[in-house]
Write a protein that holds these residues in place. Sequence first.
Motif, PDB file in Angstrom:
ATOM      1  N   SER A 174      29.093   0.410 -31.674  1.00 44.89           N
ATOM      2  CA  SER A 174      28.457   0.165 -32.947  1.00 44.89           C
ATOM      3  C   SER A 174      29.257   1.402 -33.816  1.00 44.89           C
ATOM      4  O   SER A 174      30.164   1.828 -33.603  1.00 44.89           O
ATOM      5  N   ASP A 175      29.056   1.480 -35.343  1.00 49.53           N
ATOM      6  CA  ASP A 175      29.466   2.460 -35.892  1.00 49.53           C
ATOM      7  C   ASP A 175      28.549   3.672 -35.767  1.00 49.53           C
ATOM      8  O   ASP A 175      27.861   3.784 -34.833  1.00 49.53           O
ATOM      9  N   SER A 176      29.077   4.473 -36.549  1.00 43.92           N
ATOM     10  CA  SER A 176      28.571   5.961 -36.111  1.00 43.92           C
ATOM     11  C   SER A 176      27.082   6.090 -36.384  1.00 43.92           C
ATOM     12  O   SER A 176      26.342   7.013 -35.962  1.00 43.92           O
ATOM     13  N   THR A 177      26.204   5.104 -37.235  1.00 46.01           N
ATOM     14  CA  THR A 177      25.011   5.124 -37.241  1.00 46.01           C
ATOM     15  C   THR A 177      24.162   4.881 -36.082  1.00 46.01           C
ATOM     16  O   THR A 177      23.016   5.423 -35.872  1.00 46.01           O
ATOM     17  N   LEU A 178      24.634   4.413 -35.164  1.00 50.87           N
ATOM     18  CA  LEU A 178      24.241   4.171 -33.730  1.00 50.87           C
ATOM     19  C   LEU A 178      23.847   5.643 -33.053  1.00 50.87           C
ATOM     20  O   LEU A 178      22.879   5.768 -32.614  1.00 50.87           O
ATOM     21  N   LEU A 179      25.035   6.290 -33.284  1.00 55.22           N
ATOM     22  CA  LEU A 179      24.812   7.941 -32.687  1.00 55.22           C
ATOM     23  C   LEU A 179      23.661   8.484 -33.415  1.00 55.22           C
ATOM     24  O   LEU A 179      22.915   9.397 -32.985  1.00 55.22           O
ATOM     25  N   LEU A 180      23.367   8.395 -34.799  1.00 52.19           N
ATOM     26  CA  LEU A 180      22.523   9.096 -35.644  1.00 52.19           C
ATOM     27  C   LEU A 180      21.241   8.641 -35.135  1.00 52.19           C
ATOM     28  O   LEU A 180      20.206   9.279 -34.933  1.00 52.19           O
ATOM     29  N   ASP A 181      21.210   7.232 -34.566  1.00 50.75           N
ATOM     30  CA  ASP A 181      19.876   6.562 -34.130  1.00 50.75           C
ATOM     31  C   ASP A 181      19.564   7.387 -32.805  1.00 50.75           C
ATOM     32  O   ASP A 181      18.450   7.572 -32.623  1.00 50.75           O
ATOM     33  N   ILE A 182      20.527   7.609 -32.025  1.00 47.34           N
ATOM     34  CA  ILE A 182      20.337   8.213 -30.521  1.00 47.34           C
ATOM     35  C   ILE A 182      19.722   9.482 -30.859  1.00 47.34           C
ATOM     36  O   ILE A 182      18.786   9.727 -29.912  1.00 47.34           O
ATOM     37  N   ILE A 183      20.435  10.251 -31.563  1.00 45.94           N
ATOM     38  CA  ILE A 183      20.018  11.600 -31.977  1.00 45.94           C
ATOM     39  C   ILE A 183      18.791  11.837 -32.487  1.00 45.94           C
ATOM     40  O   ILE A 183      17.854  12.628 -31.972  1.00 45.94           O
ATOM     41  N   ALA A 184      18.215  10.728 -33.305  1.00 42.30           N
ATOM     42  CA  ALA A 184      16.898  10.769 -33.886  1.00 42.30           C
ATOM     43  C   ALA A 184      15.724  10.547 -32.596  1.00 42.30           C
ATOM     44  O   ALA A 184      14.809  11.210 -32.501  1.00 42.30           O
ATOM     45  N   CYS A 185      16.315   9.728 -31.595  1.00 37.57           N
ATOM     46  CA  CYS A 185      15.437   9.394 -30.477  1.00 37.57           C
ATOM     47  C   CYS A 185      15.489  10.936 -29.690  1.00 37.57           C
ATOM     48  O   CYS A 185      14.279  11.202 -29.110  1.00 37.57           O
ATOM     49  N   PHE A 186      16.546  11.362 -29.359  1.00 41.00           N
ATOM     50  CA  PHE A 186      16.447  12.711 -28.654  1.00 41.00           C
ATOM     51  C   PHE A 186      15.628  13.874 -29.312  1.00 41.00           C
ATOM     52  O   PHE A 186      14.972  14.551 -28.714  1.00 41.00           O
ATOM     53  N   ASN A 187      15.665  13.736 -30.639  1.00 43.53           N
ATOM     54  CA  ASN A 187      14.868  14.876 -31.375  1.00 43.53           C
ATOM     55  C   ASN A 187      13.129  14.467 -31.353  1.00 43.53           C
ATOM     56  O   ASN A 187      12.263  15.238 -31.777  1.00 43.53           O
ATOM     57  N   SER A 188      13.037  13.121 -30.674  1.00 44.31           N
ATOM     58  CA  SER A 188      11.723  12.550 -30.576  1.00 44.31           C
ATOM     59  C   SER A 188      11.340  12.808 -28.993  1.00 44.31           C
ATOM     60  O   SER A 188      10.130  12.320 -28.459  1.00 44.31           O
ATOM     61  N   SER A 189      12.325  13.282 -28.203  1.00 43.77           N
ATOM     62  CA  SER A 189      12.098  13.752 -26.699  1.00 43.77           C
ATOM     63  C   SER A 189      11.991  12.429 -26.129  1.00 43.77           C
ATOM     64  O   SER A 189      11.608  12.338 -24.814  1.00 43.77           O
ATOM     65  N   ILE A 190      12.789  11.289 -26.457  1.00 43.27           N
ATOM     66  CA  ILE A 190      13.073   9.907 -25.763  1.00 43.27           C
ATOM     67  C   ILE A 190      14.495   9.534 -25.491  1.00 43.27           C
ATOM     68  O   ILE A 190      15.177  10.043 -26.754  1.00 43.27           O
ATOM     69  N   ASP A 191      14.803   8.924 -24.741  1.00 43.84           N
ATOM     70  CA  ASP A 191      16.347   8.388 -24.794  1.00 43.84           C
ATOM     71  C   ASP A 191      16.219   7.020 -25.701  1.00 43.84           C
ATOM     72  O   ASP A 191      15.408   6.695 -26.283  1.00 43.84           O
ATOM     73  N   TYR A 192      17.484   6.507 -25.771  1.00 44.53           N
ATOM     74  CA  TYR A 192      17.722   5.540 -26.709  1.00 44.53           C
ATOM     75  C   TYR A 192      16.825   4.156 -26.284  1.00 44.53           C
ATOM     76  O   TYR A 192      16.653   3.199 -27.099  1.00 44.53           O
ATOM     77  N   ALA A 193      16.726   4.020 -24.889  1.00 41.54           N
ATOM     78  CA  ALA A 193      15.791   2.975 -24.371  1.00 41.54           C
ATOM     79  C   ALA A 193      14.305   3.232 -24.581  1.00 41.54           C
ATOM     80  O   ALA A 193      13.532   2.090 -24.064  1.00 41.54           O
ATOM     81  N   GLY A 194      13.770   4.514 -25.054  1.00 41.97           N
ATOM     82  CA  GLY A 194      12.568   4.793 -25.384  1.00 41.97           C
ATOM     83  C   GLY A 194      11.968   5.350 -24.120  1.00 41.97           C
ATOM     84  O   GLY A 194      10.787   5.828 -24.175  1.00 41.97           O
ATOM     85  N   LYS A 195      12.781   5.712 -23.050  1.00 43.47           N
ATOM     86  CA  LYS A 195      12.405   6.522 -21.829  1.00 43.47           C
ATOM     87  C   LYS A 195      12.091   8.132 -22.113  1.00 43.47           C
ATOM     88  O   LYS A 195      13.180   8.657 -22.596  1.00 43.47           O
ATOM     89  N   PRO A 196      10.936   8.460 -22.035  1.00 43.69           N
ATOM     90  CA  PRO A 196      10.649  10.139 -22.172  1.00 43.69           C
ATOM     91  C   PRO A 196      11.532  10.684 -21.542  1.00 43.69           C
ATOM     92  O   PRO A 196      11.580  10.693 -20.290  1.00 43.69           O
ATOM     93  N   PHE A 197      12.047  12.195 -21.696  1.00 46.95           N
ATOM     94  CA  PHE A 197      12.721  13.028 -21.010  1.00 46.95           C
ATOM     95  C   PHE A 197      11.640  13.968 -20.414  1.00 46.95           C
ATOM     96  O   PHE A 197      10.440  13.980 -20.748  1.00 46.95           O
ATOM     97  N   THR A 198      12.018  14.498 -19.187  1.00 49.62           N
ATOM     98  CA  THR A 198      11.112  15.056 -18.386  1.00 49.62           C
ATOM     99  C   THR A 198      11.052  16.328 -18.929  1.00 49.62           C
ATOM    100  O   THR A 198       9.915  17.305 -18.937  1.00 49.62           O
ATOM    101  N   VAL A 199      12.041  16.983 -19.734  1.00 44.12           N
ATOM    102  CA  VAL A 199      12.219  18.078 -20.727  1.00 44.12           C
ATOM    103  C   VAL A 199      12.662  17.913 -22.026  1.00 44.12           C
ATOM    104  O   VAL A 199      13.346  16.941 -22.307  1.00 44.12           O
ATOM    105  N   LYS A 200      11.822  18.327 -23.087  1.00 41.12           N
ATOM    106  CA  LYS A 200      12.104  18.001 -24.492  1.00 41.12           C
ATOM    107  C   LYS A 200      13.641  18.568 -24.801  1.00 41.12           C
ATOM    108  O   LYS A 200      13.781  19.854 -24.371  1.00 41.12           O
TER     109      LYS A 200
END
Length: 303
Positions: free
Chosen positions: A126-152
């Motif tokens: 995708s274009d760079s907005t995909l990476l911005l979406d991924i970063i938004a997910c990380f800042n919500s403590s989930i990966d891009y698939a919606g799976k929570p991280f064990t550590v925020k």
Amino acid sequence: MFTELLDKLKNSTYITLETTPGHSPKFSNVIDKLESLGLQNLVDGFSTTDNPLAKLKYNSLFAAKMLQERFNKPVIATMSMRDRNIIALQSDLLGANESDIRAILALTGDPAKLSDQPHVKGVFESDSTLLLDIIACFNSSIDYAGKPFTVKPEPIYPFGVVNSYARNPKTLQKKMQKKVAKGAVGIITQPVYDIESTKLLLELMENAKQESSLGTDDATLILGIFPITKLRTAQFLASHVPGINVPDIWIEKLRRANEISPEEEYKVGFELSKELFESIKEIHPKIHLMTANQFEIAKDILI
């Protein structure tokens, strides 16, 4: 470190300097050059580029880590969509997070056809907005698939880019608005070369923030400056680089100086660039300085 940088971006003078890692297994020589010129004392932070023009270079994330460790200054590490799929983007962000590389400049990336490597194909999921979406997910403590991280993860601060010129300025505003909505804290422009363009870009950014219902009004426009000291550079940028406008007066002054001597050409170009830097600093002191690793010019502009 990063909160101080963002505070300067919002409330004070903010100046970052671009560094371009080389075609080399070592980046320390670039850092040594910066230190020898004392540039770490003249800027608020640095950036590292990610294989610009699809040419093989030292990794931008490792370069950012080395810069931060040497100078204790925040570094914005560029990540390109050209070379990574969704898994690789997230994996790199995870590794960078623990290494405290948490300011990320999201780029789509130059076309793979420009590469100096054989048989290269761009990923471009995708274009760079995909990476911005991924970063938004990380800042919500989930990966891009919606799976929570064990550590925020530690907070990640995303930056974007925008052209500094378009025949229809509304296209620039729409791109700004999109990146504001995706959570970019700063949007860096391609180099600007006149005050009229600067004022227009600032106006477009204000409009973009007002019309973005999804993003934050804390997003700040950062004006790119690339000093021109040669006529051929001005002509190349004017003729071959979309999204940049070099005024005719710059080209004409450099042409006249070029006919006198290389020294006069450099003097005229530097004076134009220095005057532009000082003028923009008075209007909107949020600047990203790019010199293609000509750090002596950077120092002369900054002092």
